[in-house]
Enzyme design. Structure first.
Site: not given
Ligand code: F6R
Length: 600
Positions: A2, A27, A73, A99-100, A477, A481, A484, A500, A595
């Protein structure tokens, strides 16, 4: 997560809030809203979706000199217009953005809001309603705000607007980022300096559990006991052009392309006047004197940490562990006698990492933060900071911060090695220079990456990335990428591990992207490629020059093999980018993500 923004002054508040929110959209972007005040009253506009949707819903004829805004968010309550901020108190007098996460909102509702009909599913609405309850009992707004803040448990950056006093915005913070921006005829608040760069580059930092009374002429900071705090302002060195896309279609592509430049900047920043790599003396000593290093990070930063561990152990000979922050708090290993904690965080605000930092500081241990954001929470609260110098990273998918983290970790390990009398056996400055050139060459081969993405990832529902040693870490990584931003289910595996269990998922045409940059495991990874090919997989081998074989799909320029992650990740970033593009995904703002992850 947020983002919040508030403005009070002579300019049109509505436009400044909307522009600020556009810069904060990284955000969170499931809904957004603003409340703006003028002589006719207070006007609230909210919309599900992006800031562009909000902009379309705002009455463009409204001129206002004060207001607050929010991009969300969702944590409590689904993304919807109803749950979008700002939230209003029952009488409509107070409007608030937050925000929080308010952890005790249920308890507050029970104790203070029995008779209030809550309209949303959010923890935030509880805060604005409690403030109004205190005002109803006779407190003035500032005191009601203060008393409410004293009750809150959890994280918050809050901006409150009282419609009966449109000349003031009340703000406060605890654990969530918030800055005040100063101007001659206005003042502004926001979660991030980028949102205020349009009007000012002079800022005042706020500490946790402080509240601020902001008017167009004054900024008064108080602690929650009501005592005045004094704080000097600072001028941020952010360049407005750093946060623009320019001619690029997406921030992610711009940021991938910036990597050679960032590499050069890092080499320059961490060189002393004699051209020798150096970090501040106390940082080098802290690592050199530790009996064990614990790297704590999340997501992409965690992946960079895995590579960094190799440098610190191989070059500096300091035992190193890497931990996912969200697990570490309650899964803490038996710590060594003299540990050093290294927090890696692009944003410097990640709540999971911060929770560990708070915990280890309580235990009296030293902490170093590697971050891209000077003055961020993780930087302020650690004993030492090393900056990534990557410039603002705006695309949600991290690219240049990852390679910057690896480069800074390499420099830290090399300097520590030297101070411990260990030989590196090669010239890191020179090799990082070669890396910069190799990155540039790779960024020039976008057509090839686009073709690979088209060939392997257009119709598939899943993809595997395999590698061994350092290549395995880059595969983690690369798969993150891809998943997402393209929503293709992608997993990174240690080459030897697939057989395995997971090899059961390989079927005709399954794309398997294999990295082969490490000579000592080259034959083994080649064997793994044969195993999956025999079961129908469509292999795409990316190898380092010198190790290439006839059927390899792409050959990376020759670089020092220990630094190969810095270049092998670039094709993976670009392939993910083009795969997402071909699938029509929103590359810079993938679904469900944000982000800066400021909730635990
Ligand atoms: C993925 C990504 C995330 C972040 C993670 C940690 O592209 O960006 O996985 O790496 O949320 O964020 P920071 O580094 O800001 O602590």
């Amino acid at each position: 997560m947020c983002g919040i923004v508030g403005y009070i002054g002579q300019l049109d508040a509505k436009e400044i809030l909307l522009k600020g929110l556009e810069k904060l959209e990284y955000r969170g972007y499931d809904s957004a809203g603003i409340a703006v005040a003028n002589e006719d009253g207070v006007h609230v506009f909210k919309e599900k979706g992006r800031i562009a949707d909000l902009r379309a819903a705002v009455d463009e004829n409204i001129v206002s000199q004060a207001g607050i805004g929010h991009t969300r968010w969702a944590t409590h309550g689904e993304p919807s217009r109803l749950n979008a901020h700002p939230h209003r108190s029952a009488s409509g007098r107070f409007t608030l953005v937050h925000n929080g996460v308010i952890e005790n909102y249920v308890q507050l509702t029970r104790e203070y809001l029995q008779d209030v009909n809550l309209k949303s599913d959010t923890d935030t609405e509880v805060v604005v309603q409690v403030i109004e309850q205190f005002v109803n009992r006779g407190l003035d707004t500032e005191e009601a705000f203060r008393q409410t803040l004293m009750l809150l448990k959890g994280s918050y950056a809050i901006a409150l607007f009282d419609h009966e006093n449109k000349e003031t915005i009340y703000v406060a913070k605890n654990k969530s980022p918030l800055l005040v921006g100063l101007g001659d005829t206005f003042n502004v608040v926001a979660s991030d300096a980028m949102a205020m760069l349009q009007v000012t580059n002079e800022y005042v930092e706020l500490m946790d559990k402080e509240m601020v009374i902001v008017t167009d002429k004054k900024v008064v900071i108080k602690n929650l006991e009501g005592e005045m705090m004094s704080r000097a302002s600072y001028i941020a060195e952010l360049d407005a052009s750093d946060i623009e896309k320019g001619t690029y279609p997406h921030y992610m592509l711009k940021e991938i392309d910036e990597q050679p430049l960032v590499m050069r900047k890092i080499i320059q920043t961490y060189q002393d006047e004699n051209g020798k790599l150096s970090v501040p003396g106390d940082v080098a000593n802290a690592v050199a004197e530790a009996d064990r290093v614990y790297i704590i990070a999340c997501g992409t930063s965690y992946h960079a940490g895995l590579v960094g561990k190799q440098f610190i152990e191989t070059w500096a000979k300091v035992p190193t562990e890497v931990h996912v922050a969200s697990e570490f708090s309650y899964n803490m290993p038996l710590l060594s006698e003299k540990p050093l904690f290294i927090f890696i965080s692009q944003s410097g605000e990640t709540a999971d990492s911060r929770a560990v930092l708070v915990q280890v500081k309580k235990l009296g241990h030293k902490a170093l933060t590697l971050t891209n954001v000077p003055g961020s929470t993780l930087s302020r609260e650690a004993d030492y900071t090393l900056l990534l110098n990557a410039g603002p990273e705006i695309a949600v998918a991290s690219t240049k911060a990852y390679t910057a983290q690896i480069a800074v970790l390499a420099i830290l390990a090399a300097v520590t090695a030297e101070s411990r009398g260990k030989e590196l056996g090669f010239d890191l400055v020179k090799e990082l220079g070669i890396i910069g050139n190799a990155m540039e060459a790779l960024c020039d081969q976008k057509d090839e990456m686009e073709m690979i993405a088209r060939e392997y990832l257009t119709v598939t529902r899943n993809a595997f990335f395999i590698g061994r040693g350092l290549d395995y870490f880059v595969c983690l990584e690369g798969s993150l990428k891809l998943k997402e931003i393209s929503y293709i289910q992608a997993e990174g595996f240690a080459g030897g591990e697939l057989k395995h269990g997971t090899i059961a998922l390989i079927e005709d045409g399954t794309p398997v992207i294999a990295l082969a940059t490490q000579e000592h495991v080259n034959l083994s990874i080649r064997g793994n490629v044969k195993e999956v090919t025999a079961r129908g997989a469509n292999p795409c081998v990316i190898s380092l020059k010198g190790l290439e074989e006839a059927d390899d799909r792409f050959v990376l320029p020759e670089v020092h093999p220990e630094l190969a992650p810095l270049v092998s990740v670039i094709p993976l970033q670009l392939i993910a980018y083009y795969a997402a593009l071909h699938r029509g995904c929103d590359v810079d703002k993938p679904r469900n993500l944000a982000k800066s992850v400021t909730v635990e």
